[in-house]
Design an enzyme around this catalytic site. Structure first.
Site, PDB file in Angstrom:
ATOM      1  N   SER A 200      -0.020   4.608  -1.086  1.00 55.95           N
ATOM      2  CA  SER A 200       0.174   3.176  -1.290  1.00 55.95           C
ATOM      3  C   SER A 200       1.569   2.932  -1.890  1.00 55.95           C
ATOM      4  O   SER A 200       2.556   3.352  -1.306  1.00 55.95           O
ATOM      5  CB  SER A 200      -0.945   2.620  -2.168  1.00 55.95           C
ATOM      6  OG  SER A 200      -0.972   1.228  -2.118  1.00 55.95           O
ATOM      7  N   ASP A 416      -7.018   0.236   7.375  1.00 52.50           N
ATOM      8  CA  ASP A 416      -6.481  -0.066   6.046  1.00 52.50           C
ATOM      9  C   ASP A 416      -6.246  -1.569   5.897  1.00 52.50           C
ATOM     10  O   ASP A 416      -5.333  -2.116   6.520  1.00 52.50           O
ATOM     11  CB  ASP A 416      -5.168   0.713   5.871  1.00 52.50           C
ATOM     12  CG  ASP A 416      -4.555   0.543   4.491  1.00 52.50           C
ATOM     13  OD1 ASP A 416      -4.899  -0.435   3.788  1.00 52.50           O
ATOM     14  OD2 ASP A 416      -3.713   1.376   4.114  1.00 52.50           O
ATOM     15  N   HIS A 456      -7.947   2.050   2.800  1.00 47.86           N
ATOM     16  CA  HIS A 456      -6.690   2.165   2.078  1.00 47.86           C
ATOM     17  C   HIS A 456      -6.689   3.420   1.203  1.00 47.86           C
ATOM     18  O   HIS A 456      -7.338   3.450   0.173  1.00 47.86           O
ATOM     19  CB  HIS A 456      -6.447   0.916   1.229  1.00 47.86           C
ATOM     20  CG  HIS A 456      -5.090   0.911   0.587  1.00 47.86           C
ATOM     21  ND1 HIS A 456      -3.926   1.009   1.316  1.00 47.86           N
ATOM     22  CD2 HIS A 456      -4.717   0.853  -0.709  1.00 47.86           C
ATOM     23  CE1 HIS A 456      -2.896   0.998   0.492  1.00 47.86           C
ATOM     24  NE2 HIS A 456      -3.351   0.905  -0.738  1.00 47.86           N
TER      25      HIS A 456
END
Ligand SMILES: *[C@@H]1O[C@H](CO)[C@@H](O)[C@H](O)[C@H]1NC(C)=O
Ligand SMILES: *[C@@H]1O[C@H](CO)[C@@H](O)[C@H](O)[C@H]1NC(C)=O
Ligand SMILES: *[C@@H]1O[C@H](CO)[C@@H](O)[C@H](O)[C@H]1NC(C)=O
Ligand SMILES: *[C@@H]1O[C@H](CO)[C@@H](O)[C@H](O)[C@H]1NC(C)=O
Ligand SMILES: *[C@@H]1O[C@H](CO)[C@@H](O)[C@H](O)[C@H]1NC(C)=O
Ligand SMILES: *[C@@H]1O[C@H](CO)[C@@H](O)[C@H](O)[C@H]1NC(C)=O
Ligand SMILES: *[C@@H]1O[C@H](CO)[C@@H](O)[C@H](O)[C@H]1NC(C)=O
Ligand SMILES: *[C@@H]1O[C@H](CO)[C@@H](O)[C@H](O)[C@H]1NC(C)=O
Ligand SMILES: *[C@@H]1O[C@H](CO)[C@@H](O)[C@H](O)[C@H]1NC(C)=O
Ligand SMILES: *[C@@H]1O[C@H](CO)[C@@H](O)[C@H](O)[C@H]1NC(C)=O
Ligand SMILES: *[C@@H]1O[C@H](CO)[C@@H](O)[C@H](O)[C@H]1NC(C)=O
Ligand SMILES: *[C@@H]1O[C@H](CO)[C@@H](O)[C@H](O)[C@H]1NC(C)=O
Length: 546
Positions: A200, A416, A456
């Protein structure tokens, strides 16, 4: 669950340190007392560390449940169990006269000679202790920093561009420079190889290092990266108005999502697209979903199985790329897939996305009263050109990193909802064009794996346990673990062609393996070549990278 997993994999841990240690010799300190003494002496040895104030050093016995009473509550990390004996160092490092980082170094007794930095998430502000515990448990001298401010919010950016700069690149870089000095001092020898593991914002930090600080790491594992960062925060901010302005008639009701998901699967989870009926899309880029197939003349006839024209319009808006001023491209579409719409609704509809709010108010406009509920194409263009803290992280020239032999392994979940997986190929292709390199040459130093059915940074219906997190550890076998795959690539020259992911029954290791899948590297795509016998799709041998 995670802790039990760790205990279960300790035996294979030893395999990892012995069989991958050709370049790295295992340093086993003779007695615990000596190691404890070395740890207590460390703060005096670090007195000369530039810009640094050591808060404490402490010996931590394996099995200890560390607690962090002073850690900002929004970080939601009050404690962390560590599995191995280590020396813990906590310090502050000033990065300017009005900014600095809090960082920790966890130095394992059973050191493999390797150094590793962890990263951050969102716009925090939070040391990821769980990542530190994972990698220190594998014998890496591990560091983590708070990215220049405390907590998950961005208020600290206000009136202080130095804090924004820390967030953009300086926290991670300083943490590495200082962390290497601490490591070398403690063990009284130079680390052998340097690694990075993050996802991320942590993925963006890994790309930033490869782009701008090629000497920081020999191997970077950077997942679901928040690269093209200012475009990303613009894109994240465009869902709230779409849903809000669609209104009750315009945005599908929860009860309708099941029908939409079924239609997506019927249209795209199919042999015609090289997929198998496993309940998620192997390659969302191949799916050109047509929501109009669900439109019915009178909603009231069966509200749960059909949608209005306005609702089809809202669905199309969500699954379309974002274009800005003068029709310029801003950010790719939300990748399509079952359950994406409800996830989008849950994340972006209650209020404007918090990272977008804080980034635009405090970092872009430095104005807490700025209206972030109604950002315009001009706002997006301004944020992208301002590039506060040099956060865009989209430099396509990785020559210096490649030149020093650096390796970059990236992965992106194909389901995601926070950072669209459609963005990662755009960077890969940008590097290809910038450096004039086809995939066969990029393969030498940069490999990108698309992980089907992964949300994610983890989770989701696919075979998503790939060792990117301690909580997603199926095996330390380098064919099944992105981190040990990177160690093997850097130290033995064997690059991963696929990453074999595991799905456990109910995501619970003790319930056993449900299925596995070998995830391909871009631009290969995974094509189903097996029969239609029940569960044939669960066998990785029935898939082919084409
Ligand atoms: C660690 O300690 C914290 C605080 O006392 C507690 O809430 C947590 O459950 C403990 N964790 C484990 C795995 O025992
Ligand atoms: C951040 O939190 C740490 C404790 O975790 C504290 O020592 C430090 O002073 C805080 N830094 C700032 C800038 O508030
Ligand atoms: C120490 O901080 C100053 C700025 O305050 C900076 O110029 C210098 O590079 C820093 N030194 C190190 C080793 O980071
Ligand atoms: C901080 O450093 C800047 C230069 O980087 C300088 O202009 C400023 O006066 C300094 N502020 C203080 C309070 O020392
Ligand atoms: C350290 O690693 C060695 C193998 O490399 C193993 O035999 C030993 O048990 C480990 N010690 C601890 C305390 O983990
Ligand atoms: C904790 O984090 C939140 C969110 O970033 C922030 O508003 C708050 O000021 C922080 N608290 C402290 C004591 O730093
Ligand atoms: C550090 O290593 C050097 C050279 O290997 C050795 O001479 C020295 O005694 C070591 N220092 C300590 C404190 O062990
Ligand atoms: C309404 O939709 C549901 C779910 O798709 C279906 O099972 C049912 O038969 C439909 N009812 C009518 C009257 O069309
Ligand atoms: C949009 O087009 C106009 C007219 O060509 C130009 O003046 C303006 O700079 C463009 N804006 C952007 C952000 O490219
Ligand atoms: C719809 O689902 C979301 C979560 O996905 C939930 O927060 C919301 O309350 C639901 N709305 C209704 C009307 O049930
Ligand atoms: C998996 O979870 C589902 C619901 O969450 C439950 O019904 C099922 O029994 C679980 N399976 C096993 C093998 O525990
Ligand atoms: C497999 O699919 C073929 C045609 O696609 C069909 O003729 C055959 O009956 C199917 N076999 C099974 C076991 O479903």
């Amino acid at each position: 669950m995670r802790i039990r997993q760790f205990a279960a994999t300790l035996a294979s841990c030893l395999w990892f340190s012995s069989s991958l240690s050709q370049a790295a010799t295992t340093t086993t300190t003779t007695t615990t007392t000596t190691f404890e003494q070395q740890c207590s002496q460390l703060s005096s040895q670090l007195l000369g560390l530039e810009n640094a104030t050591v808060w404490f050093t402490e010996y931590v016995a394996g099995g200890t449940n560390l607690t962090f009473p002073q850690n900002n509550v929004t970080c939601a990390r009050p404690s962390q169990v560590v599995d191995v004996d280590l020396c813990r160092v906590a310090l502050y490092v000033a990065t300017s006269n009005r900014s600095g980082i809090s960082m920790e170094a966890w130095l394992p007794m059973n050191w493999t000679g390797r150094f590793l930095s962890t990263g951050n998430g969102g716009i925090s502000g939070c040391i990821q202790y769980e990542d530190m515990a994972y990698t220190v448990g594998l014998g890496f001298a591990t560091v983590g920093a708070n990215n220049g401010h405390n907590g998950t919010g961005g208020h600290a950016f206000l009136d202080n561009p130095d804090v924004v700069t820390d967030f953009g690149w300086r926290s991670i870089h300083t943490n590495v420079v200082v962390g290497k000095q601490i490591t070398n001092t403690f063990y009284n020898r130079t680390y052998t190889k340097s690694y990075y593991l993050g996802c991320s914002t942590g993925g963006r930090q890994g790309f930033k290092s490869a782009q701008a600080f090629p000497d920081d790491f020999d191997g970077v594992v950077a997942g679901s990266p928040a690269i093209r960062f200012n475009a990303l925060t613009s894109w994240s901010g465009n869902f709230y108005p779409i849903i809000r302005d669609a209104g009750a008639q315009g945005f599908p009701a929860n009860t309708t999502w099941e029908a939409i998901d079924a239609a997506i699967l019927a249209q795209c989870d199919t042999a015609a697209l090289g997929d198998a009926p496993d309940g998620f899309l192997e390659d969302p880029e191949l799916c050109h979903f047509r929501p109009e197939a669900l439109v019915c003349p009178t909603l009231s006839s069966n509200v749960t199985s059909c949608i209005s024209g306005a609702q089809a319009n809202a669905i199309r808006a969500i699954f379309s790329p974002l274009y800005g001023v003068n029709g310029s491209f801003v950010y790719p579409e939300m990748q399509i897939g079952p359950t994406i719409l409800e996830t989008v609704f849950a994340i972006y509809s209650p209020a404007q996305f918090a990272y977008t709010v804080d980034w635009f108010k405090y970092a872009v406009y430095n104005d807490p009263s700025y209206d972030t509920d109604n950002l315009t194409p001009e706002d997006w263009a301004y944020a992208i050109s301002l590039n506060a803290g040099d956060t865009n992280t989209f430099d396509g020239d990785l020559s210096a990193f490649r030149g020093k032999g650096g390796k970059l392994l990236t992965y992106h979940g194909q389901a995601d909802p926070i950072i669209s997986s459609a963005n990662s190929p755009t960077y890969y292709d940008h590097v290809s064009r910038t450096m004039n390199l086809p995939s066969a040459s990029l393969d030498d130093f940069y490999r990108f794996f698309r992980i089907s059915g992964m949300g994610h940074c983890g989770g989701g219906p696919g075979a998503t346990f790939i060792g990117n997190l301690g909580a997603a550890l199926a095996s330390l076998d380098p064919d099944q673990n992105v981190l040990t795959a990177m160690v093997r690539w850097v130290e033995q020259g064997t690059a991963p062609d696929t990453i074999l992911g595991t799905k456990f029954v109910n995501d619970t290791v003790s319930l056993g393996v449900d299925f596995r899948r070998a995830h391909c590297r871009y631009p290969f795509r995974n094509v189903y070549v097996g029969g239609n016998a029940t569960d044939a799709w669960k066998d990785p041998a029935n898939w082919e990278c084409q």
